[in-house]
Design a protein around this motif. Structure first.
Motif, PDB file in Angstrom:
ATOM      1  N   SER A   1       6.951   5.705  -3.212  1.00  0.00           N
ATOM      2  CA  SER A   1       6.048   5.715  -4.374  1.00  0.00           C
ATOM      3  C   SER A   1       4.639   5.264  -4.030  1.00  0.00           C
ATOM      4  CB  SER A   1       6.604   4.803  -5.477  1.00  0.00           C
ATOM      5  OG  SER A   1       7.931   5.183  -5.757  1.00  0.00           O
ATOM      6  N   GLN A   2       4.485   4.559  -2.912  1.00  0.00           N
ATOM      7  CA  GLN A   2       3.149   4.043  -2.576  1.00  0.00           C
ATOM      8  C   GLN A   2       2.251   5.127  -1.973  1.00  0.00           C
ATOM      9  OE1 GLN A   2       5.043   0.851  -0.254  1.00  0.00           O
ATOM     10  NE2 GLN A   2       3.364  -0.429  -0.962  1.00  0.00           N
ATOM     11  N   ASN A   3       0.954   4.888  -2.118  1.00  0.00           N
ATOM     12  CA  ASN A   3      -0.022   5.758  -1.463  1.00  0.00           C
ATOM     13  C   ASN A   3      -0.431   5.051  -0.175  1.00  0.00           C
ATOM     14  OD1 ASN A   3      -2.009   7.533  -0.795  1.00  0.00           O
ATOM     15  ND2 ASN A   3      -3.439   6.871  -2.388  1.00  0.00           N
ATOM     16  N   VAL A   4       0.196   5.436   0.955  1.00  0.00           N
ATOM     17  CA  VAL A   4      -0.040   4.684   2.195  1.00  0.00           C
ATOM     18  C   VAL A   4      -0.776   5.524   3.233  1.00  0.00           C
ATOM     19  CG1 VAL A   4       1.951   3.137   1.934  1.00  0.00           C
ATOM     20  CG2 VAL A   4       2.228   5.303   3.161  1.00  0.00           C
ATOM     21  N   GLU A   5      -1.395   4.798   4.170  1.00  0.00           N
ATOM     22  CA  GLU A   5      -1.967   5.466   5.343  1.00  0.00           C
ATOM     23  C   GLU A   5      -1.638   4.633   6.579  1.00  0.00           C
ATOM     24  OE1 GLU A   5      -6.515   4.662   6.089  1.00  0.00           O
ATOM     25  OE2 GLU A   5      -6.257   5.313   4.004  1.00  0.00           O
ATOM     26  N   VAL A   6      -1.566   5.306   7.715  1.00  0.00           N
ATOM     27  CA  VAL A   6      -1.212   4.635   8.970  1.00  0.00           C
ATOM     28  C   VAL A   6      -2.420   4.684   9.881  1.00  0.00           C
ATOM     29  CG1 VAL A   6       0.231   4.803  11.035  1.00  0.00           C
ATOM     30  CG2 VAL A   6       1.261   5.117   8.791  1.00  0.00           C
ATOM     31  N   GLU A   7      -2.705   3.571  10.525  1.00  0.00           N
ATOM     32  CA  GLU A   7      -3.794   3.534  11.508  1.00  0.00           C
ATOM     33  C   GLU A   7      -3.236   3.122  12.855  1.00  0.00           C
ATOM     34  OE1 GLU A   7      -7.098   1.160  10.277  1.00  0.00           O
ATOM     35  OE2 GLU A   7      -7.617   2.487   8.603  1.00  0.00           O
TER      36      GLU A   7
ATOM     37  N   ALA B   1      -1.436   0.105   2.263  1.00  0.00           N
ATOM     38  CA  ALA B   1      -1.220   0.708   0.947  1.00  0.00           C
ATOM     39  C   ALA B   1      -2.591   0.825   0.289  1.00  0.00           C
ATOM     40  CB  ALA B   1      -0.310  -0.172   0.116  1.00  0.00           C
ATOM     41  N   ASN B   2      -2.911   2.014  -0.206  1.00  0.00           N
ATOM     42  CA  ASN B   2      -4.187   2.227  -0.900  1.00  0.00           C
ATOM     43  C   ASN B   2      -3.979   2.032  -2.400  1.00  0.00           C
ATOM     44  OD1 ASN B   2      -5.644   2.844   1.426  1.00  0.00           O
ATOM     45  ND2 ASN B   2      -5.032   4.991   1.358  1.00  0.00           N
ATOM     46  N   LYS B   3      -4.703   1.073  -2.977  1.00  0.00           N
ATOM     47  CA  LYS B   3      -4.554   0.805  -4.413  1.00  0.00           C
ATOM     48  C   LYS B   3      -5.903   0.942  -5.109  1.00  0.00           C
ATOM     49  CE  LYS B   3      -0.530  -2.206  -3.898  1.00  0.00           C
ATOM     50  NZ  LYS B   3       0.157  -3.404  -4.396  1.00  0.00           N
ATOM     51  N   THR B   4      -5.864   1.534  -6.290  1.00  0.00           N
ATOM     52  CA  THR B   4      -7.101   1.746  -7.063  1.00  0.00           C
ATOM     53  C   THR B   4      -7.366   0.509  -7.929  1.00  0.00           C
ATOM     54  OG1 THR B   4      -6.505   4.082  -7.160  1.00  0.00           O
ATOM     55  CG2 THR B   4      -8.253   3.362  -8.645  1.00  0.00           C
ATOM     56  N   VAL B   5      -8.616   0.078  -7.948  1.00  0.00           N
ATOM     57  CA  VAL B   5      -9.002  -1.096  -8.767  1.00  0.00           C
ATOM     58  C   VAL B   5      -9.089  -0.661 -10.239  1.00  0.00           C
ATOM     59  CG1 VAL B   5     -10.742  -2.887  -9.156  1.00  0.00           C
ATOM     60  CG2 VAL B   5     -10.292  -2.070  -6.824  1.00  0.00           C
ATOM     61  N   VAL B   6      -8.319  -1.384 -11.104  1.00  0.00           N
ATOM     62  CA  VAL B   6      -8.300  -1.066 -12.543  1.00  0.00           C
ATOM     63  C   VAL B   6      -8.459  -2.359 -13.360  1.00  0.00           C
ATOM     64  CG1 VAL B   6      -6.890   1.035 -12.352  1.00  0.00           C
ATOM     65  CG2 VAL B   6      -5.754  -1.194 -12.587  1.00  0.00           C
ATOM     66  N   GLU B   7      -8.766  -2.188 -14.647  1.00  0.00           N
ATOM     67  CA  GLU B   7      -8.883  -3.339 -15.554  1.00  0.00           C
ATOM     68  C   GLU B   7      -7.492  -3.887 -15.854  1.00  0.00           C
ATOM     69  OE1 GLU B   7     -11.367  -5.825 -16.918  1.00  0.00           O
ATOM     70  OE2 GLU B   7     -12.406  -3.887 -17.072  1.00  0.00           O
ATOM     71  N   ASN B   8      -6.592  -2.987 -16.297  1.00  0.00           N
ATOM     72  CA  ASN B   8      -5.219  -3.384 -16.609  1.00  0.00           C
ATOM     73  C   ASN B   8      -4.245  -2.608 -15.729  1.00  0.00           C
ATOM     74  OD1 ASN B   8      -5.933  -5.090 -18.902  1.00  0.00           O
ATOM     75  ND2 ASN B   8      -6.516  -3.150 -19.905  1.00  0.00           N
ATOM     76  N   VAL B   9      -3.432  -3.348 -14.994  1.00  0.00           N
ATOM     77  CA  VAL B   9      -2.485  -2.718 -14.048  1.00  0.00           C
ATOM     78  C   VAL B   9      -1.263  -2.196 -14.796  1.00  0.00           C
ATOM     79  CG1 VAL B   9      -0.985  -3.116 -12.042  1.00  0.00           C
ATOM     80  CG2 VAL B   9      -3.260  -4.191 -12.153  1.00  0.00           C
ATOM     81  N   SER B  10      -0.970  -0.886 -14.601  1.00  0.00           N
ATOM     82  CA  SER B  10       0.246  -0.318 -15.207  1.00  0.00           C
ATOM     83  C   SER B  10       1.260   0.074 -14.117  1.00  0.00           C
ATOM     84  CB  SER B  10      -0.093   0.910 -16.070  1.00  0.00           C
ATOM     85  OG  SER B  10      -0.750   1.881 -15.292  1.00  0.00           O
ATOM     86  N   ASN B  11       0.765   0.251 -12.858  1.00  0.00           N
ATOM     87  CA  ASN B  11       1.665   0.586 -11.746  1.00  0.00           C
ATOM     88  C   ASN B  11       1.232  -0.234 -10.535  1.00  0.00           C
ATOM     89  OD1 ASN B  11       3.041   1.724  -9.578  1.00  0.00           O
ATOM     90  ND2 ASN B  11       2.883   3.818 -10.360  1.00  0.00           N
ATOM     91  N   LYS B  12       2.036  -1.282 -10.224  1.00  0.00           N
ATOM     92  CA  LYS B  12       1.680  -2.220  -9.143  1.00  0.00           C
ATOM     93  C   LYS B  12       1.619  -1.562  -7.765  1.00  0.00           C
ATOM     94  CE  LYS B  12       3.075  -6.653 -11.065  1.00  0.00           C
ATOM     95  NZ  LYS B  12       3.926  -7.838 -10.872  1.00  0.00           N
ATOM     96  N   LEU B  13       2.373  -0.463  -7.607  1.00  0.00           N
ATOM     97  CA  LEU B  13       2.404   0.201  -6.299  1.00  0.00           C
ATOM     98  C   LEU B  13       1.114   0.962  -6.025  1.00  0.00           C
ATOM     99  CD1 LEU B  13       6.065   1.573  -6.315  1.00  0.00           C
ATOM    100  CD2 LEU B  13       5.191  -0.278  -4.896  1.00  0.00           C
ATOM    101  N   LEU B  14       0.465   1.426  -7.079  1.00  0.00           N
ATOM    102  CA  LEU B  14      -0.724   2.263  -6.897  1.00  0.00           C
ATOM    103  C   LEU B  14      -2.017   1.619  -7.393  1.00  0.00           C
ATOM    104  CD1 LEU B  14       0.837   5.662  -8.088  1.00  0.00           C
ATOM    105  CD2 LEU B  14       0.468   4.942  -5.735  1.00  0.00           C
ATOM    106  N   GLU B  15      -1.879   0.496  -8.132  1.00  0.00           N
ATOM    107  CA  GLU B  15      -3.075  -0.115  -8.739  1.00  0.00           C
ATOM    108  C   GLU B  15      -3.167  -1.612  -8.437  1.00  0.00           C
ATOM    109  OE1 GLU B  15      -3.141   2.855 -12.660  1.00  0.00           O
ATOM    110  OE2 GLU B  15      -2.212   0.888 -12.812  1.00  0.00           O
ATOM    111  N   ILE B  16      -4.392  -2.122  -8.541  1.00  0.00           N
ATOM    112  CA  ILE B  16      -4.632  -3.559  -8.362  1.00  0.00           C
ATOM    113  C   ILE B  16      -5.677  -3.986  -9.397  1.00  0.00           C
ATOM    114  CG2 ILE B  16      -6.413  -3.152  -6.570  1.00  0.00           C
ATOM    115  CD1 ILE B  16      -5.467  -5.763  -5.219  1.00  0.00           C
TER     116      ILE B  16
END
Length: 349
Positions: A42-48, A60-75
């Motif tokens: 479910s995560q949006n990941v990248e490998v380096e 894990a790439n997470k989008t900055v939001v005001e209210n988190v609704s999905n912890k795997l994709l948002e912060i």
């Protein structure tokens, strides 16, 4: 993965011509799949991958939001700014999530990816080599015969001689060495497929180039070939040098050159005729070995009436019409053959 792995990639780059970057790109994609398969998709990941040390990190790439609704994709904005005060809404935050035992998965995946890339590169090398040799002649060894398909070892790869490209009545035995014509080179998911031929007129042309130096050097030119593989071939030649007899050059001393070609084709008869820009002469020559008394051509219809001596009619037409058929193919004209008496009767009528 360690520095030895990087060294190994450098060796592969030198030997196989596969760039390190190509392997790293494929490896990063494969490791993302490996991570998702083992640790949640479910995560949006990248490998380096560090291209100097070979160390692998997963983010894990997470989008900055005001209210988190999905912890795997948002912060949340506050949490993101604890990491770096510059983060704002809609920015992407990279958080390292490399699992402890990810090195083992990375090593395993690396081996598979490298092997796959080597295989692909080797296939590409073979494809590039043989695609440039289409319409050439090669010698190979018959490896196996399966369902009428003859598989021939060409050194770096295997070629296939399908039933449609075989000479009728020719026997193919495992271990035999055989000259074949490269008809087509195709890319397939299993690598390059090299389709070979024994029945193509091009095989006869290439055999003449091998046996006759004057053709190879361009002094004598092959104008056209018509062939019924395994039975008979007609080849029209002409000389660019008045001092060189094109038929004599092709036949060779005591027939040595043409004899070598006939032997390679297991006794296939070969008629060598002289091409002439005068269509009447060329059509007369094309009906060799028959004598021709007269040729009446119709340029518009591209058809010709040929008159031969009575006793030569069956020779001109050939067994089951073969001589006339091959002459028509060679000249690309429609040819109607009549005996001298038939022609005289028609004129009287």
């Amino acid at each position: 993965m360690k520095a030895e792995f990087i060294q190994a990639l450098e060796e592969i780059e030198k030997e196989k011509g596969i760039s390190k970057d190509t392997i790293f790109d494929a490896l990063e994609s494969a490791l993302i799949s490996g991570y998702k398969k083992n640790f949640g998709s479910s995560q949006n990941v990248e490998v380096e991958i560090d291209k100097n040390t070979g160390s692998v990190k997963v983010y894990a790439n997470k989008t900055v939001v005001e209210n988190v609704s999905n912890k795997l994709l948002e912060i949340g904005l506050e949490e993101a700014q604890e990491i770096d005060s510059k983060y704002e809404i809609d920015d992407i935050v990279k958080i390292e999530v490399t699992p402890k035992n990810f090195g083992r998965i990375a090593a395993q995946t690396s081996k598979q990816v490298v092997m796959q890339k080597i295989k692909e590169a080797e296939r590409e090398v073979v494809y590039e080599e043989f695609v440039n040799r289409e319409n050439e002649i090669v010698t190979g060894m018959i490896q196996r015969i399966s369902k009428n398909m003859v598989y021939i070892d060409l050194g770096k790869t295997e070629g296939v001689l399908p039933p449609s490209e075989q000479i009728e009545g020719e026997r193919y035995e495992q271990g035999d060495r055989i000259k074949v014509y490269i008809l087509e080179v195709k890319k397939t998911t299993k690598g390059p497929q090299i389709v070979l031929s024994r029945s193509h007129p091009g095989l006869v042309k290439r055999l003449f180039e091998l046996e006759v130096p004057e053709i190879h050097d361009g002094v004598v030119d092959v104008y056209a070939i018509s062939r019924e593989a395994g039975s008979r071939t007609k080849i029209a030649v002409y000389s660019k040098d008045d001092n060189v007899d094109p038929v004599g050059a092709c036949v060779g001393f005591k027939g040595s050159r043409v004899k070598a070609i006939v032997e390679e084709l297991n006794g296939e008869k070969i008629d060598i005729v002289i091409w002439n820009k005068d269509m009447e002469k060329f059509i007369a020559n094309s009906l060799s070995p028959s004598q021709v008394l007269m040729v009446d051509v119709d340029e518009r219809e591209k058809s010709a009436l040929v008159v031969v001596p009575d006793y030569q009619l069956s020779l001109a037409i050939g067994k089951e019409g073969q001589n006339a058929r091959l002459a028509a193919k060679l000249t690309n004209w429609k040819i109607d053959i009549k005996s001298e008496s038939q022609y005289e009767t028609e004129i009287k009528e």
